[in-house]
Design a protein around this motif. Structure first.
Motif, PDB file in Angstrom:
ATOM      1  N   ILE A   1       0.837  -1.205   0.000  1.00 37.25           N
ATOM      2  CA  ILE A   1       0.000   0.000   0.000  1.00 37.25           C
ATOM      3  C   ILE A   1       0.867   1.248   0.000  1.00 37.25           C
ATOM      4  CG2 ILE A   1      -1.655   1.360   1.334  1.00 37.25           C
ATOM      5  CD1 ILE A   1      -2.885  -1.223   2.321  1.00 37.25           C
ATOM      6  N   ALA A   2       1.866   1.269   0.885  1.00 31.64           N
ATOM      7  CA  ALA A   2       2.739   2.436   0.993  1.00 31.64           C
ATOM      8  C   ALA A   2       3.556   2.651  -0.281  1.00 31.64           C
ATOM      9  CB  ALA A   2       3.665   2.267   2.195  1.00 31.64           C
TER      10      ALA A   2
ATOM     11  N   ARG B   1       4.807   5.782  -5.100  1.00 32.01           N
ATOM     12  CA  ARG B   1       5.374   5.777  -6.452  1.00 32.01           C
ATOM     13  C   ARG B   1       4.383   6.133  -7.564  1.00 32.01           C
ATOM     14  NH1 ARG B   1       9.300   5.850  -3.794  1.00 32.01           N
ATOM     15  NH2 ARG B   1      11.164   4.527  -3.949  1.00 32.01           N
ATOM     16  N   PHE B   2       3.074   6.007  -7.312  1.00 29.57           N
ATOM     17  CA  PHE B   2       2.112   6.193  -8.392  1.00 29.57           C
ATOM     18  C   PHE B   2       1.171   7.369  -8.112  1.00 29.57           C
ATOM     19  CE2 PHE B   2       3.262   1.689  -8.475  1.00 29.57           C
ATOM     20  CZ  PHE B   2       3.605   1.527  -9.815  1.00 29.57           C
TER      21      PHE B   2
ATOM     22  N   ARG C   1      -6.291   9.707  -5.444  1.00 26.94           N
ATOM     23  CA  ARG C   1      -5.195   9.360  -4.537  1.00 26.94           C
ATOM     24  C   ARG C   1      -5.373  10.034  -3.176  1.00 26.94           C
ATOM     25  NH1 ARG C   1      -0.150  11.420  -3.295  1.00 26.94           N
ATOM     26  NH2 ARG C   1       1.502   9.884  -2.902  1.00 26.94           N
ATOM     27  N   SER C   2      -5.806  11.286  -3.173  1.00 29.86           N
ATOM     28  CA  SER C   2      -5.997  12.017  -1.914  1.00 29.86           C
ATOM     29  C   SER C   2      -7.089  11.376  -1.066  1.00 29.86           C
ATOM     30  CB  SER C   2      -6.348  13.482  -2.197  1.00 29.86           C
ATOM     31  OG  SER C   2      -5.286  14.136  -2.853  1.00 29.86           O
ATOM     32  N   LEU C   3      -8.134  10.883  -1.748  1.00 30.21           N
ATOM     33  CA  LEU C   3      -9.222  10.215  -1.021  1.00 30.21           C
ATOM     34  C   LEU C   3      -8.730   8.926  -0.381  1.00 30.21           C
ATOM     35  CD1 LEU C   3     -12.199   9.941  -0.241  1.00 30.21           C
ATOM     36  CD2 LEU C   3     -12.595   8.834  -2.461  1.00 30.21           C
ATOM     37  N   VAL C   4      -7.973   8.131  -1.152  1.00 25.83           N
ATOM     38  CA  VAL C   4      -7.421   6.879  -0.620  1.00 25.83           C
ATOM     39  C   VAL C   4      -6.496   7.167   0.555  1.00 25.83           C
ATOM     40  CG1 VAL C   4      -5.929   4.907  -1.135  1.00 25.83           C
ATOM     41  CG2 VAL C   4      -7.620   5.662  -2.811  1.00 25.83           C
ATOM     42  N   ASP C   5      -5.665   8.196   0.393  1.00 25.80           N
ATOM     43  CA  ASP C   5      -4.722   8.578   1.438  1.00 25.80           C
ATOM     44  C   ASP C   5      -5.458   8.989   2.717  1.00 25.80           C
ATOM     45  OD1 ASP C   5      -1.977   8.795   2.082  1.00 25.80           O
ATOM     46  OD2 ASP C   5      -2.114  10.966   1.984  1.00 25.80           O
ATOM     47  N   ALA C   6      -6.551   9.734   2.537  1.00 26.80           N
ATOM     48  CA  ALA C   6      -7.338  10.176   3.691  1.00 26.80           C
ATOM     49  C   ALA C   6      -8.042   9.005   4.372  1.00 26.80           C
ATOM     50  CB  ALA C   6      -8.362  11.217   3.248  1.00 26.80           C
TER      51      ALA C   6
ATOM     52  N   THR D   1      14.435   7.359  -6.251  1.00 27.61           N
ATOM     53  CA  THR D   1      13.869   6.501  -7.305  1.00 27.61           C
ATOM     54  C   THR D   1      14.853   6.232  -8.445  1.00 27.61           C
ATOM     55  OG1 THR D   1      12.941   8.434  -8.450  1.00 27.61           O
ATOM     56  CG2 THR D   1      11.540   7.335  -6.821  1.00 27.61           C
ATOM     57  N   ARG D   2      15.997   6.919  -8.441  1.00 33.52           N
ATOM     58  CA  ARG D   2      16.917   6.773  -9.578  1.00 33.52           C
ATOM     59  C   ARG D   2      17.476   5.361  -9.707  1.00 33.52           C
ATOM     60  NH1 ARG D   2      20.873  11.860  -8.794  1.00 33.52           N
ATOM     61  NH2 ARG D   2      20.536  11.213  -6.624  1.00 33.52           N
ATOM     62  N   SER D   3      17.861   4.748  -8.580  1.00 33.19           N
ATOM     63  CA  SER D   3      18.406   3.381  -8.655  1.00 33.19           C
ATOM     64  C   SER D   3      17.352   2.401  -9.150  1.00 33.19           C
ATOM     65  CB  SER D   3      18.913   2.950  -7.274  1.00 33.19           C
ATOM     66  OG  SER D   3      17.889   3.047  -6.303  1.00 33.19           O
ATOM     67  N   GLU D   4      16.112   2.666  -8.765  1.00 31.01           N
ATOM     68  CA  GLU D   4      14.992   1.836  -9.223  1.00 31.01           C
ATOM     69  C   GLU D   4      14.784   2.014 -10.728  1.00 31.01           C
ATOM     70  OE1 GLU D   4      10.306   1.198  -7.874  1.00 31.01           O
ATOM     71  OE2 GLU D   4      11.550   2.741  -6.949  1.00 31.01           O
ATOM     72  N   ASP D   5      14.862   3.257 -11.186  1.00 31.88           N
ATOM     73  CA  ASP D   5      14.706   3.551 -12.616  1.00 31.88           C
ATOM     74  C   ASP D   5      15.833   2.921 -13.436  1.00 31.88           C
ATOM     75  OD1 ASP D   5      12.430   5.012 -12.076  1.00 31.88           O
ATOM     76  OD2 ASP D   5      13.490   6.929 -11.955  1.00 31.88           O
ATOM     77  N   VAL D   6      17.048   2.965 -12.882  1.00 32.65           N
ATOM     78  CA  VAL D   6      18.194   2.376 -13.585  1.00 32.65           C
ATOM     79  C   VAL D   6      17.999   0.869 -13.736  1.00 32.65           C
ATOM     80  CG1 VAL D   6      20.653   1.820 -13.374  1.00 32.65           C
ATOM     81  CG2 VAL D   6      19.852   4.137 -12.907  1.00 32.65           C
TER      82      VAL D   6
END
Length: 291
Positions: free
Chosen positions: A86-87, A92-93, A98-103, A182-187
């Motif tokens: 969930i986190a 990342r997306f 999204r704000s509603l889900v977060d709330a 996120t750069r290492s993930e993107d690489v």
């Protein structure tokens, strides 16, 4: 002019320092005095009454401690298992709503605990009782049909703890993933790894401290949970009694000495758990810095 500026800075520093000192010292003193008061009360009662000794040696207390450890551990594991995806998804997306889900994830945190327990009771036992013409069963009925009882059982204790504790784990893990570059993930994905492979090979190893912190926080939150457990699981001696409800039961029988002893035991347990994990994290940070 310079002298005036120095005096103004000195005055501002004194006010700021006083505010910091009063805030930190005052609140820490309040917490310390609460613990000292409990310890003082227990020590004063030890020589005058056998109630405390009888409580600590009773089978009910042993059962409460055992169920507390088991339920809190299961809750912490489930919370991590749910909180990590969930986190990561929220971190990342970007998506509509999204704000509603977060709330919504904060609802278990901000609502009164009794409301959480009542809502669980309604969900499992009353919903969708009003629309049974559609041939629908309540969740309790569905579980009963496969031979599993939920309400007023040990399973209900875990569900009640998990509903609240998981929300804290999600917040901790989201903060952890937000801090990971996120750069290492993107690489990794550029080199041919899938999103899942990048997560397990790159992101997850970097988030172990956050996972440890989230698990500890979930465990400690489950330890202190009371309202949802009382309403949804009940407080039956030897069956659904955990340490938090033990305090309630002792108070209901007029045994304030026993209630304070159990409360003090919970304080020591929570502090020991949190300090152990923090020392482990600090040691990990030192080891990383020496490499």
């Amino acid at each position: 002019m310079n002298e005036l500026n120095r005096k103004q800075k000195s005055g501002t520093s004194l006010v700021f320092g006083g505010w910091l000192g009063a805030s930190v010292g005052g609140y820490i003193a309040l917490i310390a005095l609460l613990v000292i008061a409990d310890v003082w009360f227990v020590l004063a009662q030890m020589g005058e009454s056998s109630t405390i000794t009888n409580l600590l040696s009773s089978a009910d207390f042993a059962s409460s401690v055992k169920l507390t450890f088991v339920s809190c551990t299961v809750t912490a594991i489930l919370s991590i298992f749910i909180a990590v995806p969930i986190a990561y998804f929220l971190s990342r997306f970007k998506f509509w709503g999204r704000s509603l889900v977060d709330a919504m994830l904060d609802i278990p945190v901000v609502l009164p605990p009794l409301v959480i327990g009542l809502s669980l009771l309604i969900l499992f036992n009353k919903f969708p009782e009003q629309i049974d013409a559609w041939g629908l069963k309540s969740l309790e009925g569905m579980f009963n049909s496969i031979g599993i009882e939920v309400t007023n059982t040990k399973l209900a204790v875990v569900i009640a703890q998990f509903t609240v504790a998981a929300a804290f784990a999600v917040r901790t893990m989201k903060a952890t993933f937000d801090q990971i570059d996120t750069r290492s993930e993107d690489v990794a994905m550029t080199l041919g790894a899938s999103r899942g492979q990048a997560f397990f090979d790159v992101v997850l190893p970097q988030s172990y401290k956050g996972i440890l912190a989230a698990g500890t926080l979930s465990w400690a939150r489950a330890l202190g949970e009371f309202g949802p457990i009382l309403v949804f699981a009940g407080a039956t001696r030897g069956k659904t009694e955990v340490l938090s409800t033990s305090v309630y039961l002792e108070l209901n029988t007029g045994n304030i000495e026993g209630a304070v002893v159990i409360s003090l035991f919970m304080i020591v347990l929570a502090m020991t758990t949190i300090l152990t994990v923090r020392l482990f994290c600090e040691k990990g940070e030192k080891d990383d810095g020496n490499r």
